[in-house]
Design a protein around this motif. Structure first.
Motif, PDB file in Angstrom:
ATOM      1  N   THR A   1      -6.840   8.515   3.869  1.00  0.00           N
ATOM      2  CA  THR A   1      -7.516   7.741   5.124  1.00  0.00           C
ATOM      3  C   THR A   1      -6.336   7.151   5.873  1.00  0.00           C
ATOM      4  O   THR A   1      -4.664   7.495   6.004  1.00  0.00           O
ATOM      5  N   SER A   2      -7.298   7.093   7.112  1.00  0.00           N
ATOM      6  CA  SER A   2      -6.030   6.265   7.925  1.00  0.00           C
ATOM      7  C   SER A   2      -6.278   4.515   7.257  1.00  0.00           C
ATOM      8  O   SER A   2      -6.777   4.043   7.153  1.00  0.00           O
ATOM      9  N   GLY A   3      -4.347   3.926   7.592  1.00  0.00           N
ATOM     10  CA  GLY A   3      -4.048   2.338   7.288  1.00  0.00           C
ATOM     11  C   GLY A   3      -2.781   1.842   6.811  1.00  0.00           C
ATOM     12  O   GLY A   3      -1.995   3.028   7.255  1.00  0.00           O
ATOM     13  N   LEU A   4      -2.307   1.202   6.815  1.00  0.00           N
ATOM     14  CA  LEU A   4      -1.692   0.187   7.039  1.00  0.00           C
ATOM     15  C   LEU A   4      -0.886   0.280   5.692  1.00  0.00           C
ATOM     16  O   LEU A   4      -1.763  -0.301   4.680  1.00  0.00           O
ATOM     17  N   THR A   5      -0.237   0.864   4.893  1.00  0.00           N
ATOM     18  CA  THR A   5       0.706   0.308   3.599  1.00  0.00           C
ATOM     19  C   THR A   5       2.180  -0.145   3.833  1.00  0.00           C
ATOM     20  O   THR A   5       3.360   0.477   5.026  1.00  0.00           O
ATOM     21  N   GLN A   6       2.603  -0.671   3.664  1.00  0.00           N
ATOM     22  CA  GLN A   6       4.293  -1.216   3.116  1.00  0.00           C
ATOM     23  C   GLN A   6       5.171   0.026   2.456  1.00  0.00           C
ATOM     24  O   GLN A   6       4.787   0.421   1.348  1.00  0.00           O
ATOM     25  N   GLY A   7       5.936  -0.105   3.024  1.00  0.00           N
ATOM     26  CA  GLY A   7       7.157   0.632   2.464  1.00  0.00           C
ATOM     27  C   GLY A   7       7.269  -0.092   1.758  1.00  0.00           C
ATOM     28  O   GLY A   7       7.792  -1.211   1.178  1.00  0.00           O
ATOM     29  N   TYR A   8       9.457   0.721   1.132  1.00  0.00           N
ATOM     30  CA  TYR A   8      10.142  -0.202   0.136  1.00  0.00           C
ATOM     31  C   TYR A   8      11.459   0.353   0.361  1.00  0.00           C
ATOM     32  O   TYR A   8      11.970   1.079   1.776  1.00  0.00           O
ATOM     33  N   VAL A   9      12.092   0.068   0.148  1.00  0.00           N
ATOM     34  CA  VAL A   9      13.655   0.220   0.107  1.00  0.00           C
ATOM     35  C   VAL A   9      13.986   0.315  -1.260  1.00  0.00           C
ATOM     36  O   VAL A   9      14.248  -1.124  -2.061  1.00  0.00           O
ATOM     37  N   TYR A  10      14.542   1.169  -1.490  1.00  0.00           N
ATOM     38  CA  TYR A  10      15.273   1.980  -2.872  1.00  0.00           C
ATOM     39  C   TYR A  10      16.876   1.341  -3.527  1.00  0.00           C
ATOM     40  O   TYR A  10      17.649   2.201  -1.897  1.00  0.00           O
TER      41      TYR A  10
ATOM     42  N   PRO B   1      19.905   2.010  -5.241  1.00  0.00           N
ATOM     43  CA  PRO B   1      20.580   2.900  -6.271  1.00  0.00           C
ATOM     44  C   PRO B   1      21.266   2.055  -7.634  1.00  0.00           C
ATOM     45  O   PRO B   1      20.696   1.759  -8.394  1.00  0.00           O
ATOM     46  N   PRO B   2      22.141   1.353  -6.888  1.00  0.00           N
ATOM     47  CA  PRO B   2      23.019   0.603  -7.921  1.00  0.00           C
ATOM     48  C   PRO B   2      22.188  -0.584  -9.018  1.00  0.00           C
ATOM     49  O   PRO B   2      22.536  -0.770  -9.994  1.00  0.00           O
ATOM     50  N   SER B   3      21.054  -0.912  -8.391  1.00  0.00           N
ATOM     51  CA  SER B   3      20.173  -1.936  -8.939  1.00  0.00           C
ATOM     52  C   SER B   3      19.534  -1.213  -9.578  1.00  0.00           C
ATOM     53  O   SER B   3      18.074  -2.458 -10.834  1.00  0.00           O
ATOM     54  N   GLY B   4      18.986  -0.252  -8.817  1.00  0.00           N
ATOM     55  CA  GLY B   4      17.353   0.327  -9.351  1.00  0.00           C
ATOM     56  C   GLY B   4      16.357  -0.134  -9.047  1.00  0.00           C
ATOM     57  O   GLY B   4      15.165  -0.228  -9.394  1.00  0.00           O
ATOM     58  N   VAL B   5      16.444  -1.013  -8.305  1.00  0.00           N
ATOM     59  CA  VAL B   5      15.926  -2.172  -7.894  1.00  0.00           C
ATOM     60  C   VAL B   5      14.782  -1.136  -6.600  1.00  0.00           C
ATOM     61  O   VAL B   5      15.303  -0.656  -5.354  1.00  0.00           O
ATOM     62  N   ILE B   6      13.519  -1.572  -6.549  1.00  0.00           N
ATOM     63  CA  ILE B   6      12.879  -1.019  -5.099  1.00  0.00           C
ATOM     64  C   ILE B   6      12.067  -1.661  -4.966  1.00  0.00           C
ATOM     65  O   ILE B   6      11.257  -2.735  -5.651  1.00  0.00           O
ATOM     66  N   ALA B   7      12.612  -2.753  -4.001  1.00  0.00           N
ATOM     67  CA  ALA B   7      11.652  -3.499  -3.192  1.00  0.00           C
ATOM     68  C   ALA B   7      11.137  -2.948  -1.841  1.00  0.00           C
ATOM     69  O   ALA B   7      11.188  -2.584  -0.449  1.00  0.00           O
ATOM     70  N   PRO B   8       9.095  -3.897  -1.644  1.00  0.00           N
ATOM     71  CA  PRO B   8       8.931  -3.758  -0.797  1.00  0.00           C
ATOM     72  C   PRO B   8      10.040  -4.267   0.958  1.00  0.00           C
ATOM     73  O   PRO B   8      10.287  -5.570   0.737  1.00  0.00           O
ATOM     74  N   ASN B   9       9.484  -3.759   1.657  1.00  0.00           N
ATOM     75  CA  ASN B   9       9.792  -3.886   2.830  1.00  0.00           C
ATOM     76  C   ASN B   9       8.811  -5.407   3.375  1.00  0.00           C
ATOM     77  O   ASN B   9       9.401  -5.584   4.814  1.00  0.00           O
ATOM     78  N   GLY B  10       7.501  -5.441   3.277  1.00  0.00           N
ATOM     79  CA  GLY B  10       6.849  -5.934   3.827  1.00  0.00           C
ATOM     80  C   GLY B  10       6.258  -5.455   5.272  1.00  0.00           C
ATOM     81  O   GLY B  10       5.387  -6.681   6.288  1.00  0.00           O
ATOM     82  N   ILE B  11       6.848  -4.172   5.784  1.00  0.00           N
ATOM     83  CA  ILE B  11       5.725  -3.726   7.114  1.00  0.00           C
ATOM     84  C   ILE B  11       5.097  -3.159   6.886  1.00  0.00           C
ATOM     85  O   ILE B  11       5.374  -2.280   5.651  1.00  0.00           O
ATOM     86  N   GLY B  12       3.763  -2.506   7.376  1.00  0.00           N
ATOM     87  CA  GLY B  12       2.484  -2.517   6.760  1.00  0.00           C
ATOM     88  C   GLY B  12       2.789  -1.411   7.779  1.00  0.00           C
ATOM     89  O   GLY B  12       2.623  -1.865   8.989  1.00  0.00           O
ATOM     90  N   LEU B  13       3.214   0.323   7.494  1.00  0.00           N
ATOM     91  CA  LEU B  13       3.262   1.427   8.930  1.00  0.00           C
ATOM     92  C   LEU B  13       1.753   2.485   8.385  1.00  0.00           C
ATOM     93  O   LEU B  13       1.332   2.253   7.503  1.00  0.00           O
ATOM     94  N   ASN B  14       1.172   2.717   9.353  1.00  0.00           N
ATOM     95  CA  ASN B  14       0.075   3.450   8.847  1.00  0.00           C
ATOM     96  C   ASN B  14       0.984   5.272   8.742  1.00  0.00           C
ATOM     97  O   ASN B  14       0.886   5.924   9.771  1.00  0.00           O
ATOM     98  N   ASN B  15       0.982   5.378   7.252  1.00  0.00           N
ATOM     99  CA  ASN B  15       1.263   6.687   7.395  1.00  0.00           C
ATOM    100  C   ASN B  15       2.977   7.534   8.090  1.00  0.00           C
ATOM    101  O   ASN B  15       2.646   8.575   8.769  1.00  0.00           O
ATOM    102  N   ALA B  16       3.609   6.735   8.062  1.00  0.00           N
ATOM    103  CA  ALA B  16       4.945   7.237   9.107  1.00  0.00           C
ATOM    104  C   ALA B  16       5.552   7.983   8.193  1.00  0.00           C
ATOM    105  O   ALA B  16       5.508   8.328   7.342  1.00  0.00           O
TER     106      ALA B  16
END
Lengths: 270, 550
Positions: free
Chosen positions: B363-372, B374-389
Motif C-alpha cells: 500500500t502507500s506508505g513510507l519505508t526506508q531503504g538501504y545501502v549495500y 559488497p566488500p563488507s557484506g553489510v546492508i545498512a539502513p539509509n534512514g530516509i523514508g520514501l514511498n515506493n521509490a
C-alpha cells in the motif's frame, strides 16, 4: 691516572693525623655531631648530553643525623626523584594523525645509612651503605640491561674521608655500586671546598666515574635572612668524553632547628 | 658590596688564594683524557629503513629489524618512536646488543600517503656515583619512511565506445595523498582530469581510443614507482544490432528489469513469470541473439556491478550476487529490520560498487531503504523514508534519481537524489507523484526526464515537456536526445532536449519509428553506450531497435 689518584688520596689522608695533632688540644670539647638534626630539601638538575637527549630531574631529599658518643655519628638519608628525558631532541617532530612522540621517564628512590667518626677540628671518616631502586617508563620498550625489565635495584657502599684545614676541606670518596645483576661499578671523587665566608662554600671536585673523568663546581650558601636555616646550592658538573654530559644542579634545603653557619654545619652537624 | 643579602664580604688572605688555585690545578690534573668513551656508545646497524604498501587495503608490510650495539657502561636502553609510519617497536636484548623490531602501521589505519617516523635508541648511563640519576649516552636514530600507494578502485562507465572522446569517473582512495600529475589509459594520457575535494574520485577525459582494454594508470609526483592498478577501461567498437523481437518465456505477465551488458553484448531481464520470477539472459553473437538462458531464483530486480563482474539482485528480503554469464546465484544477505509488510523493491549500483536499495509496501506508505556494501557484506539502513521509490542510476554511476509516490496520494512528494560520493540521499526541489514511467537520465545527469513527461536539466530546472502518451523514455548519453516510446504514435519518437523550451512542449524530430512488434505494458527502455541501439521491453517481449538517426 690511577697512580695520580693514589698519590692524591694518600696525600689527603696523610694530612689527617698531622692536623689532628695540631688542633686536638684546642677543640676537645667539640663532639662529632653537636646535636641530632634534620634537613629536608628539594633538588633539581638538568643534564644535557651532546647530540643526544637531555633530561630534567626534580626530587625530594631528607637526612637525619645523630651523635653516637663524642666521636661518632650516624645519619639516615632518603630521596626520591623523577627524571624526564626530552625525546624531542632525538625524535624529529613529525605531523601526526594518530601518534604522539613518546617520552622517557625515570623514577629513583634510595636510602642510605652512614656512620662516621669526626673530630670537628680535624676531619671525618665515614662508611655508608645505600640501597636504591630506579624504574623507567620509556615508550613501549625500555629495559635495564642487567635486569631485562623496567626496574633495577642498586646497592652501594661508600668510604669517605675529609680533612678540615682552616677554611678548606679536602675530601675523597670511594663508591662501589652494584646494580642488580650487573657488574660492579667503582668510582673515586676528590673534592676541595673553600669557605670564603662562614656561610658560603665553593667546592671543586674531580674524579673518575666509571673510567670517565668528571669535574664539578658547586657553590652553597646559607642566606642570613632565613636565620641560617635555609641552604641553597648551585652546581655544574661535566662528564668528560666525546659526547660530553653537562649537568646543572640546584637544591634548596631547610635545616630544622639548627641555626648555625654553613661551615659549622658541615663540620659539626652533617 | 654584598654578594648575598645580609652577607659581608671578607678579604682573602693571599696565601689561601694561592692555595685555592693550586687545589684547582691539582684536581684538573686528575684528567686522563676522557677514556672509556666506547663504553657509553650506542650504535645501530642502519640509520634508515623504508616500507611500502600497494594500497590502503593491502596487508601491513613485514616488520623490519635493526641491531643496536651498546657499550658496557650502558645500564638502561630506551627505544622510543614517533610518527604515523610506525605502529610499534619492540626489542630483545642479548648481551651488549639488542634486536629492535619496527612494525609499520596497518595501511587501513592511516590510509594512503607518504609517512615518516623515527626510532631513537638511547643508552643511559649512571650520572652519579650511586646511579641515582641516569644521563643519556649516545643516541642512534633510525628514520622510517613509509609509502602507502593510492588505490584505483573502478572506472565508470567501464565500457565505452571506440573512436569517441568522453569523460569517465575514476574512483579510488587517497587521490589527494600524492599530487596526481597525470592519468593514463594504457599509454594514452587523459586530455584533462580533476580530482574531487575528498580524494575519492577523479573525472578524466580520454581521447578517441581504438577498441581494447586500457588499464587506468595514475601518475603522481612524490610517489616512488608505479601506482598499482588493475582497473581497466574497456573500449568497444559499436555493434550494429538489427531490429529484432525477443519473446519472453510463456506465462510472463510483467517485466521488472532490463539491463544491457555492453561488455558481453547481452541483455538481462527479470520478469514476473510463474512459478517464480526468473532472471533471463540473451546473448548476442555472430549477428544473432541466442535462445535465452535463465535461472528461476525469484528475483525482483538486478543491476550490474561497477566493473560488470557480477550482478547484484534482490528478492523480497535479501541481496544476492548473481553470475552475469551463468546466472548462478551466490550467497544471499538479508536486509536487516525490514518494516512489517515491506519488501525490497529496486536496486541500483553506483560507481563505488555500493548498491542503493529501495523498499516498498503493498500500500502507500513510507519505508526506508538501504545501502549495500559488497566488500563488507553489510546492508545498512539509509534512514530516509520514501514511498515506493523507483531509482535510476546514471551511466557513469555518479548518482541516481528517485521518484516516489503513487496515484492514491493527494499531494506531490519530493524527488530525491542519491550521491554515490557521499552515499546520501537528498531531496530535490521537484515534487510529483510517480507514474508507471521510470525516470530517465543521461550519462552525466545533465538531463532528467520524470514521469515520462517533464524534462529537467541537471539542476532540476524544468526545460519542457514530452507528450503524456509517453510509455517509456531513454536518453542519449550526451543528453541531447530523448527517445520515447509513444503509445499513441505506436513507436519511437525522438526529441531534441538540448534546448530549453521554457517549460513548453517539445516537438518530435521526424516521423515515428515503428517497432517490429508490440512490447506489451509496463515498459522499460535501455540504450547502448554508443547510442546506436534502443531496447524496449514490456510484458510481452523485448525489442531491439536501431536508434533513429535524428
Amino acid at each position: 691516572m690511577n697512580s695520580q689518584k693514589l698519590i692524591i688520596s694518600a696525600a689527603l689522608l696523610a694530612t689527617l693525623p698531622l692536623a689532628a695533632n695540631i688542633a686536638a688540644a684546642a677543640e676537645r670539647a667539640q663532639r662529632a655531631v653537636q646535636a641530632t638534626n634534620f634537613s629536608l630539601g628539594l633538588v633539581a638538575s638538568d643534564s644535557d648530553t651532546k647530540d643526544s637527549t637531555s633530561n630534567g630531574t626534580f626530587g625530594l631529599a631528607g637526612i637525619g643525623t645523630m651523635p653516637i658518643g663524642d666521636l661518632f655519628g650516624a645519619s639516615l638519608a632518603g630521596s626520591y626523584s623523577r627524571s624526564t628525558a626530552r625525546t624531542s631532541d632525538v625524535l624529529f617532530d613529525v605531523a601526526s594523525q594518530s601518534s604522539s612522540r613518546q617520552t622517557c621517564r625515570f623514577n629513583n628512590s634510595d636510602a642510605v645509612v652512614s656512620v662516621f667518626a669526626r673530630k670537628p677540628t680535624l676531619g671525618r671518616i665515614s662508611a655508608s651503605y645505600g640501597k636504591g631502586n630506579v624504574t623507567s617508563d620509556c615508550g613501549d620498550q625500555s629495559v635495564f640491561v642487567s635486569t631485562g625489565d623496567d626496574s633495577m635495584g642498586i646497592d652501594y657502599y661508600r668510604l669517605g674521608a675529609e680533612a678540615y684545614l682552616g677554611n678548606f676541606t679536602f675530601g675523597a670518596v670511594h663508591t662501589s655500586t652494584e646494580p642488580e645483576n650487573g657488574a660492579k661499578l667503582e668510582s673515586d671523587i676528590f673534592s676541595a671546598s673553600w669557605y670564603p665566608l662562614e656561610s658560603l662554600k665553593v667546592t671543586l671536585s674531580g674524579g673518575d666515574l666509571y673510567d670517565q673523568d668528571t669535574y664539578g663546581i658547586e657553590i652553597e650558601h646559607q642566606p642570613e635572612f632565613m636565620g641560617e636555616s635555609l641552604g641553597v646550592a648551585l652546581g655544574y658538573s661535566v662528564i668528560d668524553r666525546d659526547q660530553r654530559i653537562g649537568t646543572i644542579n640546584f637544591s634548596v634545603v631547610f635545616h630544622f632547628g639548627t641555626k648555625v653557619e654553613l661551615k659549622t654545619r658541615d663540620r659539626q652537624y652533617r | 658590596m654584598r654578594l648575598f643579602l645580609g652577607e659581608k664580604v671578607h678579604y682573602l688572605p693571599g696565601a689561601r688564594r694561592v692555595a685555592g688555585f693550586l687545589l684547582f690545578g691539582l684536581l684538573a690534573g686528575c684528567g686522563g683524557g676522557g677514556g672509556g668513551d666506547s663504553a657509553t656508545q650506542t650504535q645501530i646497524s642502519t640509520n634508515a629503513i623504508s616500507f611500502s604498501a600497494s594500497g590502503p587495503s593491502a596487508a601491513a608490510p613485514a616488520a623490519q629489524s635493526v641491531t643496536a650495539t651498546f657499550g658496557k657502561d650502558v645500564v638502561q636502553l630506551s627505544v622510543v618512536h614517533s610518527g604515523d609510519a610506525i605502529a610499534s617497536v619492540s626489542s630483545v636484548m642479548n648481551g651488549q646488543t639488542a634486536e629492535i623490531t619496527i612494525v609499520p602501521a596497518t595501511p587501513s589505519a592511516i590510509g594512503p600517503g607518504a609517512f615518516v617516523g623515527a626510532v631513537a635508541v638511547t643508552g643511559y648511563n649512571c650520572a652519579d656515583t650511586t646511579c641515582s640519576r641516569l644521563a643519556a649516552g649516545s643516541t642512534a636514530t633510525v628514520s622510517v619512511s613509509y609509502q602507502i600507494s593510492p588505490s584505483v578502485l573502478s572506472v565508470a562507465p567501464y565500457v565505452v565506445t571506440s573512436g569517441v572522446s568522453d569523460t569517465v569517473i575514476v574512483r579510488g582512495l587517497g587521490l589527494l595523498a600524492f599530487n596526481i600529475s597525470g592519468v593514463r589509459f594504457g599509454d594514452t594520457a587523459a586530455t584533462a582530469f580533476t580530482v574531487n575535494s575528498n580524494g575519492t574520485e577523479l573525472s578524466a577525459t580520454y581521447p578517441a581510443l581504438p577498441a581494447g582494454d586500457y588499464t587506468v594508470h595514475l601518475d603522481a609526483t612524490g610517489h616512488t614507482g608505479e601506482i598499482p592498478s588493475s582497473v581497466a577501461l574497456k573500449v568497444r567498437d559499436p555493434v550494429a544490432y538489427t531490429a529484432a523481437a525477443l519473446d519472453h518465456a510463456p506465462g510472463t505477465t510483467a517485466l521488472r528489469t532490463l539491463v544491457y551488458d555492453a561488455e558481453r553484448q547481452a541483455l538481462i531481464t527479470v520478469t514476473d513469470t510463474a512459478p517464480t520470477n526468473p532472471i533471463v539472459r540473451y546473448q548476442y553473437a555472430n549477428g544473432a541473439w541466442s535462445a535465452p538462458t535463465q535461472a528461476a531464483v525469484g528475483l525482483l530486480d538486478a543491476a550490474l556491478s561497477a566493473d560488470g563482474s557480477q550482478l547484484f539482485a534482490i528478492n523480497q528480503t535479501a541481496v544476492m550476487p548473481v553470475d552475469p554469464v551463468t546466472l548462478a546465484p551466490g550467497t544471499s544477505i538479508a536486509a536487516p529490520s525490514l518494516a512489517e509488510n515491506s519488501f525490497l523493491k529496486n536496486i541500483v549500483v553506483g560507481n563505488d560498487n555500493r548498491s542503493l536499495l529501495t523498499t516498498s509496501l503493498t500500500t502507500s506508505g513510507l519505508t526506508q531503504g538501504y545501502v549495500y556494501d559488497p566488500p563488507s557484506g553489510v546492508i545498512a539502513p539509509n534512514g530516509i523514508g520514501l514511498n515506493n521509490a523507483t531509482p535510476v542510476m546514471s551511466a557513469n554511476g555518479a548518482g541516481a534519481v528517485l521518484s516516489q509516490g503513487d496515484p492514491t496520494l493527494t499531494s506531490d512528494v519530493p524527488v530525491y537524489l542519491y550521491s554515490t560520493t557521499s552515499n546520501q540521499l537528498t531531496s530535490s526541489a521537484v515534487s510529483l507523484r510517480q507514474n508507471g514511467v521510470v525516470p530517465a537520465l543521461n550519462r552525466s545527469i545533465t538531463r532528467v526526464v520524470l514521469n515520462g513527461i517533464r524534462v529537467y536539466d541537471g539542476s532540476f530546472a524544468l526545460l519542457g515537456t514530452l507528450p503524456d502518451t509517453t510509455a517509456a523514455v531513454v536518453l542519449k548519453s550526451d543528453g541531447t536526445r530523448a527517445y520515447a516510446y509513444d503509445t499513441a504514435a505506436g513507436g519511437i519518437l525522438v526529441y531534441d532536449i538540448s534546448v530549453d523550451r521554457d517549460e513548453a512542449a517539445y516537438t518530435a524530430l521526424g516521423p515515428v519509428q515503428p517497432l517490429a512488434a508490440d512490447p506489451g505494458t509496463g515498459l522499460r527502455m535501455a540504450i547502448t553506450p554508443d547510442n546506436g541501439t534502443l531496447f524496449v521491453a514490456g510484458s510481452t517481449r523485448l525489442l531491439v531497435q536501431p536508434t533513429p538517426a535524428l
